[in-house]
Design an enzyme around this catalytic site. Sequence first.
Site, PDB file in Angstrom:
ATOM      1  CD  GLU A 358      -2.718  -2.021  16.134  1.00  0.00           C
ATOM      2  OE1 GLU A 358      -3.448  -1.689  17.073  1.00  0.00           O
ATOM      3  OE2 GLU A 358      -2.580  -1.330  15.098  1.00  0.00           O
ATOM      4  CE  LYS A 360       3.264   0.078   6.979  1.00  0.00           C
ATOM      5  NZ  LYS A 360       2.451   0.138   5.757  1.00  0.00           N
ATOM      6  NE  ARG A 365      -4.178   5.441   9.002  1.00  0.00           N
ATOM      7  CZ  ARG A 365      -3.083   6.006   9.540  1.00  0.00           C
ATOM      8  NH1 ARG A 365      -1.954   6.032   8.857  1.00  0.00           N
ATOM      9  NH2 ARG A 365      -3.127   6.522  10.752  1.00  0.00           N
ATOM     10  NE  ARG A 381      -0.471   8.756   3.487  1.00  0.00           N
ATOM     11  CZ  ARG A 381       0.509   8.152   4.142  1.00  0.00           C
ATOM     12  NH1 ARG A 381       0.557   6.841   4.205  1.00  0.00           N
ATOM     13  NH2 ARG A 381       1.441   8.856   4.741  1.00  0.00           N
ATOM     14  CD  GLU A 512       2.738  -2.402   3.056  1.00  0.00           C
ATOM     15  OE1 GLU A 512       3.340  -1.975   2.048  1.00  0.00           O
ATOM     16  OE2 GLU A 512       2.177  -1.661   3.867  1.00  0.00           O
ATOM     17  NE  ARG A 530       7.061   9.644   8.122  1.00  0.00           N
ATOM     18  CZ  ARG A 530       6.332   8.781   7.423  1.00  0.00           C
ATOM     19  NH1 ARG A 530       6.250   7.523   7.824  1.00  0.00           N
ATOM     20  NH2 ARG A 530       5.683   9.167   6.343  1.00  0.00           N
ATOM     21  CE  LYS A 536       7.282   3.402   7.624  1.00  0.00           C
ATOM     22  NZ  LYS A 536       6.604   3.985   6.441  1.00  0.00           N
TER      23      LYS A 536
END
Length: 706
Positions: A358, A360, A365, A381, A512, A530, A536
């Site tokens: 997807e 980024k 957020r 977030r 990004e 995480r 990412k």
Amino acid sequence: MAQRNMADVLMKAAREKAGRPPASSKEKEKEKEKKEKERKEENCITADGASENGAAKSELVTVDNFEAELLKNKMDFDPNKAAFWKKGEQVPFIFLARALDLISNTTKRLAITEIICNVFRTVIATTPEDLLAVVYLAANKIAPAHEGVELGIGDAAIIKTLAEAYGRKEDQIKSQLKAMGDLGLVAKASRSTQRLMFKPPPLTCVKVLETFRVIAKEAGNQSMDKKRGRMKGLLVAATDCEPLYVVRLLQSKLRIGLQEATVMVALAQAAVLSEQPRVPASKLPERLELAAQTMKSVYSILPVFDKIVPILLSEGIEKLSKLCTFTPGVPVGPMLAKPTKGVSEVLDKFQDLEFTCEYKYDGERAQIHYLEDGTVEIYSRNAERNTVKFPDIVAAVSRYKKPEVSSFVLDCEVVAYDPEKEKILPFQVLSTRARKGVILSDIKVKVCIFAFDLLYINGRNLLNEQLIVRREELYTSFTEVKGEFLFATATNTREVDEMQKFLDAAINDCCEGLIVKTLKTDATYEPAKRSNNWLKLKKDYMDSVGDSLDLVPVGGYLGRGKRTGVYGAFLLACYDEDSETYQSICKIGTGFSEVVLEERSASLRQHVLEKPPPYYRYGETLGVDVWFEPVEVWEVKAADLSISPVHKAANGLVDPVKGISLRFPRLLRLREDKTPEQATSAAQVAELYRAQKITHTARDGDSDED
């Protein structure tokens, strides 16, 4: 001083009237000893809860000696020997304040956990109904984060209140603050020199928390006068080290290294150790670890002590997960991704799994909650209530859902957007929007929602569903609206060339990079983690350091030449979750415009410390001019990472003695959406170092080439 002199005059007059001569120095000393004895007896009960006269042979516990009990390890600790109040009586605030003082004298995480665990065990054994108040105060909170309850107290108001409460001038308070660097210490020193004609009732933890909550609710005309009046009441009643912690709690800065994560672990351990019958010693370590994991998991889904603590007391830790579940209107901790350095690394990690890629997005957020009654709440977030920041989203979100949808929780990215050019705008544009008091008609920066996950729909919790199921629910429950609400651009390709093209396309579309996620296996939503199941891949990963780092400025260097009057450079630190310490990683002096440098200097100047706290780790040769409280998070990019004998980041994780530092760091932006505890961790720094494909041998050594 005037009060004391008056008391002496009155006493002398009384003696003369009674025909007695003035008291001699020996008489004064005896009288002083008698009063001290009476004071101790007032604050004294036996270890088994009876009065002193009722059990003369029992061990005596007083306000002056209970700390030794709190310092005992979990196996030797007896909560009844730590309490100096009767069972059922409200927990004195001095009990918690002295415990916080003990914590301030150690940097060892296990010792801190032991002390606060013993505090909770004592409260459970004596006055369990006060446990909620004690937990909130220990966690340095007055309400759940998502409720947005704020005390609204600045240092100026505290200074004025201290002057009124302790009969001093504001200039005296300010002068002492400049010397001490801590209003809490100023309050403690001020109280120790004051004498009272009439002693107010002792503070209790419940009283302190209730007063804080009333202060937070004060609004309208003369609200600040009312706030100061309530603060003054607390400060006048405070004794010993209580003023220190009343003020620090008002500032939301305990400054002792006690983090919320430790409070949760200690609370879980206290629940296990308070169980009857007791857990066998052989099974205790495993049981304590499981309890800590349960507490963290529950809190990530339902971060509300008001719901957790009563269930913990009535049902125990084992039933906590079943009874404290995901609740619409209460934000869950967002799932986070781990960094990777390239497409090939992604394929290596996910080689046997189906995954999806997807975009980024470079935005903010957001977790959008739509409740059964049509109420809309938006959270950041870190669980801050952002509903007032995005009235345009609140007004429009009901148009994006299909008619059959009555409630939902959406995980998404809010991005600045140009509807005319149909183009995503940089994060810096989004950051110019006001945070409070936003009026719909005044909004100039338009936003678009890019939805990528669905956590809840029509009463159904989706956290434990695989991503492929959550995504299908997302696609079938909402309708895209051009320029306002779109699904995150995604592809399920496994081809290296196609993934590289998709990454390039994301960068060209002002994103990004990519987020790569497992789709069908190990693809549940993991709150506040995480996860290895989300990776990412950012455009900067083509550099030697894969990810940017989110670091905390903890020190400053006075500027010279053109930078006179501002800080010329800053000492940055990562955060170690295990030891709950900030570990230095680099000095930074580049990437600042004159405006940004002035802004950051002015902001941090308000948070200067007299000396570095015990939970800072740094090399003694760094020569820091000024120390700061950990209050900001900066996103930083660097050329690479290297082993350093000076900096302490990830100390012991890669090298047994040395830490890790950044070479040629530069500032990217301020991360207002992160708290210091959410900064890049020491473990992540170690991972980034290991992931580098270059050889560090030639570059090892101190790396402050900034």
